[in-house]
Design an enzyme around this catalytic site. Structure first.
Site, PDB file in Angstrom:
ATOM      1  CG  HIS A 131      47.591  51.002  50.848  1.00 55.51           C
ATOM      2  ND1 HIS A 131      47.429  52.281  51.322  1.00 55.51           N
ATOM      3  CD2 HIS A 131      46.530  50.756  50.056  1.00 55.51           C
ATOM      4  CE1 HIS A 131      46.307  52.770  50.833  1.00 55.51           C
ATOM      5  NE2 HIS A 131      45.738  51.860  50.060  1.00 55.51           N
ATOM      6  CG  HIS A 151      43.285  54.957  50.389  1.00 61.38           C
ATOM      7  ND1 HIS A 151      43.702  54.116  49.384  1.00 61.38           N
ATOM      8  CD2 HIS A 151      43.675  56.196  50.003  1.00 61.38           C
ATOM      9  CE1 HIS A 151      44.318  54.816  48.452  1.00 61.38           C
ATOM     10  NE2 HIS A 151      44.311  56.085  48.798  1.00 61.38           N
ATOM     11  CG  ASP A 176      41.511  50.660  49.555  1.00 61.85           C
ATOM     12  OD1 ASP A 176      42.488  51.239  50.044  1.00 61.85           O
ATOM     13  OD2 ASP A 176      41.553  50.012  48.496  1.00 61.85           O
ATOM     14  CG  HIS A 213      44.067  46.149  50.594  1.00 63.65           C
ATOM     15  ND1 HIS A 213      44.415  47.335  51.190  1.00 63.65           N
ATOM     16  CD2 HIS A 213      43.448  46.491  49.436  1.00 63.65           C
ATOM     17  CE1 HIS A 213      44.037  48.350  50.432  1.00 63.65           C
ATOM     18  NE2 HIS A 213      43.449  47.855  49.352  1.00 63.65           N
ATOM     19  CG  LEU A 271      38.114  40.053  44.758  1.00 68.15           C
ATOM     20  CD1 LEU A 271      37.335  38.916  45.410  1.00 68.15           C
ATOM     21  CD2 LEU A 271      39.420  39.519  44.172  1.00 68.15           C
ATOM     22  CG  ASN A 278      37.811  50.122  44.826  1.00 72.00           C
ATOM     23  OD1 ASN A 278      37.789  48.901  45.005  1.00 72.00           O
ATOM     24  ND2 ASN A 278      38.858  50.745  44.302  1.00 72.00           N
ATOM     25  CG  ASP A 325      46.238  47.954  47.179  1.00 73.23           C
ATOM     26  OD1 ASP A 325      45.053  47.759  46.838  1.00 73.23           O
ATOM     27  OD2 ASP A 325      46.782  49.067  47.153  1.00 73.23           O
TER      28      ASP A 325
HETATM   29  O1  DOR Z   1      46.904  51.363  43.303  1.00 67.51           O
HETATM   30  C1  DOR Z   1      45.764  51.313  43.747  1.00 67.51           C
HETATM   31  N1  DOR Z   1      44.778  50.659  43.098  1.00 67.51           N
HETATM   32  N2  DOR Z   1      45.482  51.935  44.889  1.00 67.51           N
HETATM   33  C2  DOR Z   1      44.234  52.053  45.352  1.00 67.51           C
HETATM   34  O2  DOR Z   1      44.054  52.637  46.379  1.00 67.51           O
HETATM   35  C3  DOR Z   1      43.090  51.502  44.605  1.00 67.51           C
HETATM   36  C4  DOR Z   1      43.525  50.425  43.712  1.00 67.51           C
HETATM   37  C5  DOR Z   1      42.504  50.083  42.677  1.00 67.51           C
HETATM   38  O3  DOR Z   1      41.335  49.915  43.008  1.00 67.51           O
HETATM   39  O4  DOR Z   1      42.910  49.918  41.510  1.00 67.51           O
END
Ligand code: DOR
Length: 380
Positions: A199, A163, A136, A45, A48, A79, A272
């Site tokens: 997570h 998620h 996510d 997870h 990038l 995302n 994450d």
């Molecule tokens: O804290 C987080 N940051 N949770 C997420 O689900 C997305 C991630 C992000 O892309 O910054």
């Protein structure tokens, strides 16, 4: 390269000191007394930020940072901007990733634009190289859409990563429990579907997953180093540096995660890794840098070494159907260092561990016979 007196991390835990020959172009033989050799860790997870937010991270900076943290394979979320919801973009990213020094795999979106409505083409995304599907960062699918998504993903042979948060219920523990309940109900009704909960942060979700596994549902789960190490009590001190989604929880939640990890109810540790720039973080952006602090934070949990191997090496690979592919890390478990985000290779310096003294450091990362990174260690 011949390593002498090295202890090897494997399914049975740590071996006694032994001698190991490693495929490593040009690296000199060495006495590795006190060091641990482990297959490279796989991070299921990571964000990038490429394409779209290159000032936060790129494939290259992310891969380098991961190698310095002991990961020889990382899995990037969808995302980005544009979202990874089309095979053409995915194929481009897979081609770029082939030139990187470590393995970088991609998760494609479940729904177009992560908007929770129309499904992406699971089969085409699989052919383009996706190792899983996930929206996510968002979770906007209703029950029927989720069921259709699980069906399409199962036909394409891919797991769906969730998620778990019902967005209209906010970010509280009830929201996570409600989303996990819904997802478990959905997967139960779709033969052959594989569901993975990302997570996991609450005691309630742990209990739901424990029961589902007892009933032999095809569900797996991950927890992050920060949810295993920190709690809501840390958020006060951290200010905006404590903002993450899901939020840091109670001591009871953290302890439930640790127990679930030891029992195998939580399968994997995943960072994450969510790099953000200083401005975004000050404005409240959620997420923590993950790669370069994960290993010492996880080693600091005092896990049984068999659990460490399972959660960081074995289960993450099984979940996305990968095998260990001549990838190694050499760890100095006794090396102490003070976390300073400005020294990270990642563009994301947003660590909740800034100023902490951690124990455990990567000495060397090797992939397919190449030394990807080597750190000159200062010994006292
Ligand atoms: O804290 C987080 N940051 N949770 C997420 O689900 C997305 C991630 C992000 O892309 O910054």
């Amino acid at each position: 390269m011949q390593l002498q007196n090295v202890r090897v991390l494997g399914p049975a835990g740590l071996s006694p000191p032994t001698s190991v020959a490693i495929n490593a172009a040009g690296a000199a033989d060495r006495d590795a007394s006190g060091l641990i050799l482990s297959p490279g860790w796989l991070d299921l997870h990571a964000h990038l930020r490429d394409p779209g937010f290159l000032h936060k991270e790129t494939l290259q900076t992310g891969a380098t940072s991961a190698a310095f943290g002991g990961f020889t394979h990382i899995v990037a979320m969808a995302n980005t901007d544009p979202v990874i919801d089309r095979p053409e973009l995915l194929r481009e990213l897979v081609a770029r990733a082939a030139a990187l020094p470590i393995g970088v795999s991609f998760v494609a979106a479940v729904t177009m634009g992560l908007e929770g409505r129309s499904l992406t083409d699971a089969a085409a995304l699989r052919r383009a190289g996706a190792v899983a599907l996930s929206d996510d960062g968002r979770h906007l699918m209703d029950q029927a859409t989720l069921r259709r998504a699980l069906t399409a993903a199962a036909e394409a042979g891919l797991p769906v990563l969730i998620h778990a948060q019902i967005e209209r219920l906010g970010k509280g523990p009830e929201s996570e429990a409600a989303a996990v309940t819904q997802a478990l109900e959905a997967v139960e009704s779709v033969p052959g579907a594989r569901l993975h909960i990302q997570h996991v942060s609450t005691h309630a979700a742990v209990e739901l997953i424990r029961t589902a596994k007892r009933h032999r549902l095809l569900v797996t789960a991950e927890a992050t180093p920060h949810h295993l190490a920190l709690t809501a009590q840390d958020v006060t001190a951290l200010g905006p540096h404590g903002a993450v989604n899901p939020p840091l929880r109670s001591v009871d939640d953290r302890d439930a995660l640790r127990l679930a990890l030891a029992e195998g109810v939580i399968d994997a540790i995943a960072t994450d890794h969510a790099p953000h720039d200083v401005g975004a973080k000050a404005a409240g952006a959620n997420g923590f840098h993950g790669f370069e602090t994960a290993l010492p934070v996880v080693m600091g949990l005092g896990l049984d070494e068999r659990v460490l191997y399972r959660a960081c090496v074995e289960r993450p690979r099984e979940i996305i159907g990968q095998s260990i592919d001549d990838e190694w890390i050499l760890i100095d478990p006794a090396a102490e260092w003070i976390v300073d985000g400005s020294s990270f290779k990642s563009r994301g310096k947003n660590t909740p561990f800034a100023g902490r003294r951690l124990r455990g450091r990567i000495v060397m990362t090797l992939c397919h016979g190449q030394v990807v990174m080597e750190r000159v260690m200062q010994h006292a």
